[in-house]
Write an enzyme that holds these catalytic residues in place. Structure first.
Site, mmCIF file in Angstrom:
data_model
loop_
_atom_site.group_PDB
_atom_site.id
_atom_site.type_symbol
_atom_site.label_atom_id
_atom_site.label_comp_id
_atom_site.label_asym_id
_atom_site.label_seq_id
_atom_site.Cartn_x
_atom_site.Cartn_y
_atom_site.Cartn_z
ATOM 1 N N ARG A 98 81.204 -25.547 34.111
ATOM 2 C CA ARG A 98 80.334 -26.170 35.117
ATOM 3 C C ARG A 98 80.596 -25.627 36.513
ATOM 4 O O ARG A 98 79.665 -25.456 37.301
ATOM 5 C CB ARG A 98 80.510 -27.684 35.085
ATOM 6 C CG ARG A 98 79.978 -28.308 33.807
ATOM 7 C CD ARG A 98 80.295 -29.773 33.752
ATOM 8 N NE ARG A 98 79.745 -30.418 32.573
ATOM 9 C CZ ARG A 98 80.346 -31.426 31.952
ATOM 10 N NH1 ARG A 98 81.498 -31.904 32.401
ATOM 11 N NH2 ARG A 98 79.785 -31.963 30.887
ATOM 12 N N THR B 111 82.070 -33.450 35.700
ATOM 13 C CA THR B 111 80.674 -33.723 35.352
ATOM 14 C C THR B 111 79.696 -33.222 36.404
ATOM 15 O O THR B 111 78.650 -32.687 36.072
ATOM 16 C CB THR B 111 80.476 -35.240 35.142
ATOM 17 O OG1 THR B 111 81.406 -35.672 34.149
ATOM 18 C CG2 THR B 111 79.079 -35.552 34.668
ATOM 19 N N ASN C 106 74.022 -30.294 33.474
ATOM 20 C CA ASN C 106 75.360 -29.764 33.708
ATOM 21 C C ASN C 106 75.908 -28.940 32.540
ATOM 22 O O ASN C 106 77.105 -28.906 32.305
ATOM 23 C CB ASN C 106 76.321 -30.883 34.113
ATOM 24 C CG ASN C 106 76.503 -31.922 33.031
ATOM 25 O OD1 ASN C 106 76.001 -31.789 31.917
ATOM 26 N ND2 ASN C 106 77.235 -32.975 33.350
ATOM 27 N N LYS D 280 73.826 -27.640 26.291
ATOM 28 C CA LYS D 280 72.571 -28.319 26.605
ATOM 29 C C LYS D 280 71.422 -27.341 26.869
ATOM 30 O O LYS D 280 71.635 -26.148 27.086
ATOM 31 C CB LYS D 280 72.784 -29.235 27.812
ATOM 32 C CG LYS D 280 73.780 -30.359 27.544
ATOM 33 C CD LYS D 280 73.959 -31.207 28.793
ATOM 34 C CE LYS D 280 74.952 -32.320 28.592
ATOM 35 N NZ LYS D 280 75.112 -33.118 29.829
ATOM 36 N N ARG E 13 87.265 -30.367 27.381
ATOM 37 C CA ARG E 13 86.908 -31.008 28.648
ATOM 38 C C ARG E 13 87.499 -30.245 29.831
ATOM 39 O O ARG E 13 86.888 -30.157 30.895
ATOM 40 C CB ARG E 13 87.302 -32.481 28.632
ATOM 41 C CG ARG E 13 86.409 -33.260 27.639
ATOM 42 C CD ARG E 13 86.789 -34.711 27.509
ATOM 43 N NE ARG E 13 86.463 -35.470 28.700
ATOM 44 C CZ ARG E 13 85.257 -35.948 29.019
ATOM 45 N NH1 ARG E 13 84.226 -35.718 28.229
ATOM 46 N NH2 ARG E 13 85.077 -36.653 30.110
ATOM 47 N N HIS F 1 78.163 -30.833 26.994
ATOM 48 C CA HIS F 1 78.718 -32.160 26.732
ATOM 49 C C HIS F 1 79.906 -31.966 25.808
ATOM 50 O O HIS F 1 79.849 -31.157 24.882
ATOM 51 C CB HIS F 1 77.690 -33.066 26.031
ATOM 52 C CG HIS F 1 78.331 -34.250 25.374
ATOM 53 N ND1 HIS F 1 78.639 -35.399 26.063
ATOM 54 C CD2 HIS F 1 78.772 -34.439 24.101
ATOM 55 C CE1 HIS F 1 79.229 -36.250 25.229
ATOM 56 N NE2 HIS F 1 79.318 -35.693 24.037
ATOM 57 N N PHE G 182 68.819 -43.443 35.176
ATOM 58 C CA PHE G 182 68.700 -42.033 34.791
ATOM 59 C C PHE G 182 68.447 -41.822 33.302
ATOM 60 O O PHE G 182 68.191 -40.696 32.871
ATOM 61 C CB PHE G 182 69.970 -41.262 35.200
ATOM 62 C CG PHE G 182 71.229 -41.753 34.547
ATOM 63 C CD1 PHE G 182 71.592 -41.309 33.276
ATOM 64 C CD2 PHE G 182 72.062 -42.648 35.200
ATOM 65 C CE1 PHE G 182 72.759 -41.760 32.671
ATOM 66 C CE2 PHE G 182 73.230 -43.101 34.603
ATOM 67 C CZ PHE G 182 73.573 -42.657 33.334
#
Length: 139
Positions: free
Chosen positions: A104, A92, A114, A10, A86, A117, A58
Site C-alpha cells: 500500500r 489500511t 487500497n 482487489k 499484513r 485485503h 461506506f
C-alpha cells in the site's frame, strides 16, 4: 506452526497491473500460495466477507467496489502467515499510514481502494477461506 490466511488482490490492483508484483512480494517473503483464483466476487460472498461493516456509511460503496471487477483470491500458508502478510500490505490508509516498502505504501492512493485485503486473525482467516474456497474449509 504453519498458519493460513486469505488474501484478496482487489479490483484496483488488478486493473492497475499489480498482480504479478504483489504475488512476487508474497513469494519473496517466503509464504506459500496454496490456492489462487482470478474471479469477479459474487455479491453474496462479498456481503458475507464484509458483514461486520454492514450499516456503515461506506458499506454500499465497498460492495460496489469489490464486486466491480476481477480480483484475485488466494490462500497463503507459512509461519505467522497472517502477521507476515499484513506487514507486507502496510497500513489500511495508503497515504496516511502505509510506509514505503509495503504494497500500500508503494502503490496505494486512497483508503477504500487500497489494493489488498489480508485476514486479521486466525478466526477471520478460517471464516474467509471457507467463504472464498469452501473446499479448503477447516473441519
Amino acid at each position: 506452526m504453519t498458519e493460513r490466511t486469505l488474501v484478496l488482490i482487489k479490483p484496483d490492483a488488478v486493473a492497475r497491473g499489480y498482480v504479478g508484483e504483489i504475488l512476487g512480494r508474497i513469494e519473496r517473503k517466503g509464504l506459500t500460495i496454496s490456492a489462487l483464483d482470478l474471479r469477479t466476487a459474487p455479491g453474496d460472498i462479498a456481503a458475507a466477507h464484509y458483514a461486520e461493516h454492514e450499516g456503515r456509511p461506506f458499506y454500499p460503496g465497498l460492495l460496489e467496489f469489490i464486486t466491480g471487477g476481477p480480483l484475485v483470491a488466494a490462500v497463503l500458508e507459512g509461519p505467522r502467515a497472517i502477521a507476515a502478510f499484513r506487514q507486507l500490505a502496510g497500513g489500511t490508509d495508503p497515504v496516511e499510514k502505509a510506509v514505503p516498502g509495503t504494497i500500500r505504501g508503494d502503490f496505494g492512493l486512497e483508503a477504500q481502494e487500497n489494493l489488498v485485503h489480508g485476514s486479521d486473525s486466525v478466526e477471520s482467516a478460517e471464516r474467509e477461506i471457507a467463504l472464498w474456497f469452501p473446499h479448503l474449509a477447516a473441519n
